[in-house]
Write a protein that holds these residues in place. Structure first.
Motif, PDB file in Angstrom:
ATOM      1  N   ARG A  59      15.209   8.259  -2.269  1.00  0.00           N
ATOM      2  CA  ARG A  59      14.868   8.357  -3.709  1.00  0.00           C
ATOM      3  C   ARG A  59      13.468   7.814  -3.968  1.00  0.00           C
ATOM      4  O   ARG A  59      12.690   8.394  -4.723  1.00  0.00           O
ATOM      5  CB  ARG A  59      15.900   7.599  -4.557  1.00  0.00           C
ATOM      6  CG  ARG A  59      17.223   8.338  -4.742  1.00  0.00           C
ATOM      7  CD  ARG A  59      18.049   7.728  -5.868  1.00  0.00           C
ATOM      8  NE  ARG A  59      18.413   6.340  -5.599  1.00  0.00           N
ATOM      9  CZ  ARG A  59      19.462   5.968  -4.869  1.00  0.00           C
ATOM     10  NH1 ARG A  59      20.250   6.865  -4.319  1.00  0.00           N
ATOM     11  NH2 ARG A  59      19.721   4.689  -4.671  1.00  0.00           N
ATOM     12  N   ALA A  60      13.151   6.691  -3.320  1.00  0.00           N
ATOM     13  CA  ALA A  60      11.827   6.074  -3.507  1.00  0.00           C
ATOM     14  C   ALA A  60      10.717   6.998  -3.019  1.00  0.00           C
ATOM     15  O   ALA A  60       9.711   7.208  -3.713  1.00  0.00           O
ATOM     16  CB  ALA A  60      11.772   4.736  -2.773  1.00  0.00           C
ATOM     17  N   ILE A  61      10.894   7.587  -1.828  1.00  0.00           N
ATOM     18  CA  ILE A  61       9.869   8.477  -1.260  1.00  0.00           C
ATOM     19  C   ILE A  61       9.644   9.675  -2.179  1.00  0.00           C
ATOM     20  O   ILE A  61       8.508  10.042  -2.496  1.00  0.00           O
ATOM     21  CB  ILE A  61      10.268   8.941   0.158  1.00  0.00           C
ATOM     22  CG1 ILE A  61      10.135   7.783   1.151  1.00  0.00           C
ATOM     23  CG2 ILE A  61       9.400  10.122   0.616  1.00  0.00           C
ATOM     24  CD1 ILE A  61      10.681   8.090   2.541  1.00  0.00           C
ATOM     25  N   GLN A  62      10.758  10.284  -2.633  1.00  0.00           N
ATOM     26  CA  GLN A  62      10.628  11.488  -3.461  1.00  0.00           C
ATOM     27  C   GLN A  62      10.199  11.164  -4.896  1.00  0.00           C
ATOM     28  O   GLN A  62       9.834  12.065  -5.649  1.00  0.00           O
ATOM     29  CB  GLN A  62      11.936  12.287  -3.430  1.00  0.00           C
ATOM     30  CG  GLN A  62      12.202  12.884  -2.053  1.00  0.00           C
ATOM     31  CD  GLN A  62      13.394  13.822  -2.038  1.00  0.00           C
ATOM     32  OE1 GLN A  62      13.597  14.594  -2.972  1.00  0.00           O
ATOM     33  NE2 GLN A  62      14.188  13.759  -0.979  1.00  0.00           N
ATOM     34  N   SER A  63      10.227   9.877  -5.233  1.00  0.00           N
ATOM     35  CA  SER A  63       9.751   9.481  -6.571  1.00  0.00           C
ATOM     36  C   SER A  63       8.311   8.991  -6.523  1.00  0.00           C
ATOM     37  O   SER A  63       7.773   8.527  -7.532  1.00  0.00           O
ATOM     38  CB  SER A  63      10.649   8.383  -7.148  1.00  0.00           C
ATOM     39  OG  SER A  63      11.972   8.845  -7.244  1.00  0.00           O
ATOM     40  N   GLY A  64       7.693   9.053  -5.330  1.00  0.00           N
ATOM     41  CA  GLY A  64       6.267   8.735  -5.258  1.00  0.00           C
ATOM     42  C   GLY A  64       5.903   7.504  -4.452  1.00  0.00           C
ATOM     43  O   GLY A  64       4.728   7.249  -4.204  1.00  0.00           O
ATOM     44  N   TYR A  71       5.971   6.475   2.120  1.00  0.00           N
ATOM     45  CA  TYR A  71       6.940   6.106   3.163  1.00  0.00           C
ATOM     46  C   TYR A  71       6.480   4.916   3.998  1.00  0.00           C
ATOM     47  O   TYR A  71       7.285   4.196   4.585  1.00  0.00           O
ATOM     48  CB  TYR A  71       7.263   7.313   4.067  1.00  0.00           C
ATOM     49  CG  TYR A  71       6.162   7.760   5.007  1.00  0.00           C
ATOM     50  CD1 TYR A  71       5.977   7.154   6.248  1.00  0.00           C
ATOM     51  CD2 TYR A  71       5.301   8.806   4.665  1.00  0.00           C
ATOM     52  CE1 TYR A  71       4.981   7.570   7.118  1.00  0.00           C
ATOM     53  CE2 TYR A  71       4.294   9.230   5.528  1.00  0.00           C
ATOM     54  CZ  TYR A  71       4.141   8.605   6.752  1.00  0.00           C
ATOM     55  OH  TYR A  71       3.143   9.013   7.608  1.00  0.00           O
ATOM     56  N   SER A  72       5.157   4.675   4.064  1.00  0.00           N
ATOM     57  CA  SER A  72       4.650   3.586   4.899  1.00  0.00           C
ATOM     58  C   SER A  72       4.778   2.216   4.230  1.00  0.00           C
ATOM     59  O   SER A  72       4.402   1.202   4.820  1.00  0.00           O
ATOM     60  CB  SER A  72       3.175   3.831   5.233  1.00  0.00           C
ATOM     61  OG  SER A  72       2.386   3.742   4.061  1.00  0.00           O
ATOM     62  N   VAL A  98       3.460   0.183   9.055  1.00  0.00           N
ATOM     63  CA  VAL A  98       3.514  -0.160   7.631  1.00  0.00           C
ATOM     64  C   VAL A  98       2.103  -0.395   7.112  1.00  0.00           C
ATOM     65  O   VAL A  98       1.279  -1.028   7.785  1.00  0.00           O
ATOM     66  CB  VAL A  98       4.367  -1.444   7.427  1.00  0.00           C
ATOM     67  CG1 VAL A  98       4.291  -1.933   5.988  1.00  0.00           C
ATOM     68  CG2 VAL A  98       5.821  -1.185   7.833  1.00  0.00           C
ATOM     69  N   LEU A  99       1.825   0.125   5.935  1.00  0.00           N
ATOM     70  CA  LEU A  99       0.535  -0.122   5.295  1.00  0.00           C
ATOM     71  C   LEU A  99       0.782  -0.400   3.814  1.00  0.00           C
ATOM     72  O   LEU A  99       1.149   0.494   3.056  1.00  0.00           O
ATOM     73  CB  LEU A  99      -0.397   1.083   5.462  1.00  0.00           C
ATOM     74  CG  LEU A  99      -1.828   0.904   4.943  1.00  0.00           C
ATOM     75  CD1 LEU A  99      -2.506  -0.299   5.596  1.00  0.00           C
ATOM     76  CD2 LEU A  99      -2.660   2.160   5.180  1.00  0.00           C
ATOM     77  N   ARG A 100       0.622  -1.687   3.460  1.00  0.00           N
ATOM     78  CA  ARG A 100       0.849  -2.103   2.081  1.00  0.00           C
ATOM     79  C   ARG A 100      -0.159  -3.190   1.760  1.00  0.00           C
ATOM     80  O   ARG A 100      -0.332  -4.140   2.535  1.00  0.00           O
ATOM     81  CB  ARG A 100       2.291  -2.643   1.955  1.00  0.00           C
ATOM     82  CG  ARG A 100       2.980  -2.210   0.693  1.00  0.00           C
ATOM     83  CD  ARG A 100       4.443  -2.531   0.700  1.00  0.00           C
ATOM     84  NE  ARG A 100       4.714  -3.956   0.569  1.00  0.00           N
ATOM     85  CZ  ARG A 100       5.926  -4.487   0.632  1.00  0.00           C
ATOM     86  NH1 ARG A 100       6.977  -3.708   0.829  1.00  0.00           N
ATOM     87  NH2 ARG A 100       6.112  -5.782   0.510  1.00  0.00           N
TER      88      ARG A 100
END
Length: 377
Positions: free
Chosen positions: A44-49, A52-53, A231-233
């Motif tokens: 849900r999070a990925i498809q809401s914007g 993914y990383s 991961v990139l945040r």
């Protein structure tokens, strides 16, 4: 433009379960941070914007049935994998020469890079440095990792390595990243991507274009040095850091990473002659890069009225990933008796995902991801 040469980049910390002689991970250790999100919530999070990383899928140890199938697949395909490794290694050796740095794209590229490094050492006495770095669709490649390698190995040529191609998205990210390095730093990098299998027809450096099962695609971290996806945040990765990754050392007793490498290596001596012959033929008659697979995917997108092409993941490797860490809607296969999809059928059955035959498919199979917005209902 030359300021990059004096840019200070910290030495990498030892990570992963591979011997240090096989690979150096240019990744920041973020093992202590909880980043795993349940599959449904992550989808849900990925498809809401959300990118993914910015989070990680929850990983689970494989069931005994699945692990048995992995072992069986490994035994059946080890020689075929070795031949593909040999072809790619011979292409790299001939095209790039001895002053080459092997650069695996984490994480699927890492075991492939190690096999190529081992082949070149065992067959030709060529000891090439090998690093594993992060590349992320929609965000690009780890620039600090590139600069670190170029500072460490002045004048060397970088050879990027991955496991396989699907739609060719990573190849496009790599090309964009190389263009950016030229504009920003005046650094000219070659964007050719070496892979074991190129069913998408996205590169001319491959072992085969058959969409066959590379056994390392069957498992997650337990065949990739116990490393997570990258991961990139902004709150975790500073401007001078490498991209991040977790090292799941609590799974050491379940680790298959070195076992996978050691299962392939003994076949190298028996495939060398064939590998050299195939590579020579490819050098004399370079294969066309047609992006043929992408046209297949566009046809599937229309046939199934899917608004987002990124919800279609082609090829054995990508379909496996869909079943292991996304929310699958359905699986398309070229034929039900394809030996390369036995683990796909097992995973689909376990998760209750329908499997359909899609005649004429370029790939062995495709995974379609469930849309949480309703465009794939």
């Amino acid at each position: 433009m030359e300021a990059w040469r004096s840019r200070r980049i910290d030495e990498p910390q030892p990570m992963g379960s591979y011997p240090p002689s096989d690979v150096t991970f240019l990744l920041k250790d973020i093992s202590k941070i909880k980043l795993e999100v349940a599959l449904d919530a992550r989808e849900r999070a990925i498809q809401s914007g959300t990118h993914y990383s910015e989070m990680l899928p929850q990983e689970h140890l494989p069931s005994s049935d699945y692990l048995n199938l992995y072992q069986e697949t490994l035994e059946l395909s080890a020689e075929k994998v070795a031949l593909s490794v040999g072809v790619v290694a011979e292409l790299i050796r001939t095209k790039k020469g001895p002053n080459t740095v092997l650069v695996s794209l984490a994480r699927a590229g890492t075991p492939v890079g190690i096999l190529i490094k081992r082949y070149l050492r065992d067959t030709h006495g060529l000891e090439l440095p090998h690093y594993s770095i992060s590349i992320i669709r929609g965000k690009g490649i780890d620039e600090n990792a590139l600069l670190y390698m170029l500072q460490k190995h002045p004048g060397a040529r970088l050879q990027f390595i991955d496991g396989w191609t699907g739609k060719g998205a990573i190849r496009k990210v790599l090309t964009q990243a190389c263009d950016q390095m030229a504009r920003k730093h005046g650094i000219v990098l070659e964007d050719d991507l070496a892979v074991l299998a190129d069913p998408g027809h996205c590169t001319d450096m491959f072992g085969t274009r058959e969409d066959f099962l590379i056994p390392s695609a069957c498992l997650n971290s337990t065949v990739s040095g116990l490393m997570s996806r990258t991961v990139l945040r902004d709150d975790l990765i500073g401007p001078n850091d490498f991209h991040g990754s977790k090292y799941y050392k609590e799974w050491l007793e379940h680790d298959q990473s070195t076992h996978f490498i050691e299962a392939i290596v003994p076949y190298f001596s028996g495939v060398t002659e064939a590998a050299q012959k195939i590579a020579q033929e490819m050098l004399l008659h370079p294969p066309a890069i047609t992006w043929h697979g992408l046209r297949d995917i566009q046809a599937i997108q229309m046939a199934y009225s899917m608004a987002d092409i990124n919800l279609i993941k082609p090829g054995v490797g990508e379909t496996t990933r869909v079943l292991l860490r996304r929310v699958p809607w359905r699986i398309l296969v070229n034929r039900m008796d394809n030996p390369h999809i036995r683990h796909i059928l097992l995973l689909a059955e376990a998760r209750g995902v329908p499997v359909e035959v899609y005649p004429g498919l370029t790939y062995s199979c495709c995974g379609l991801i469930q849309s949480v917005k309703g465009d794939a209902e």
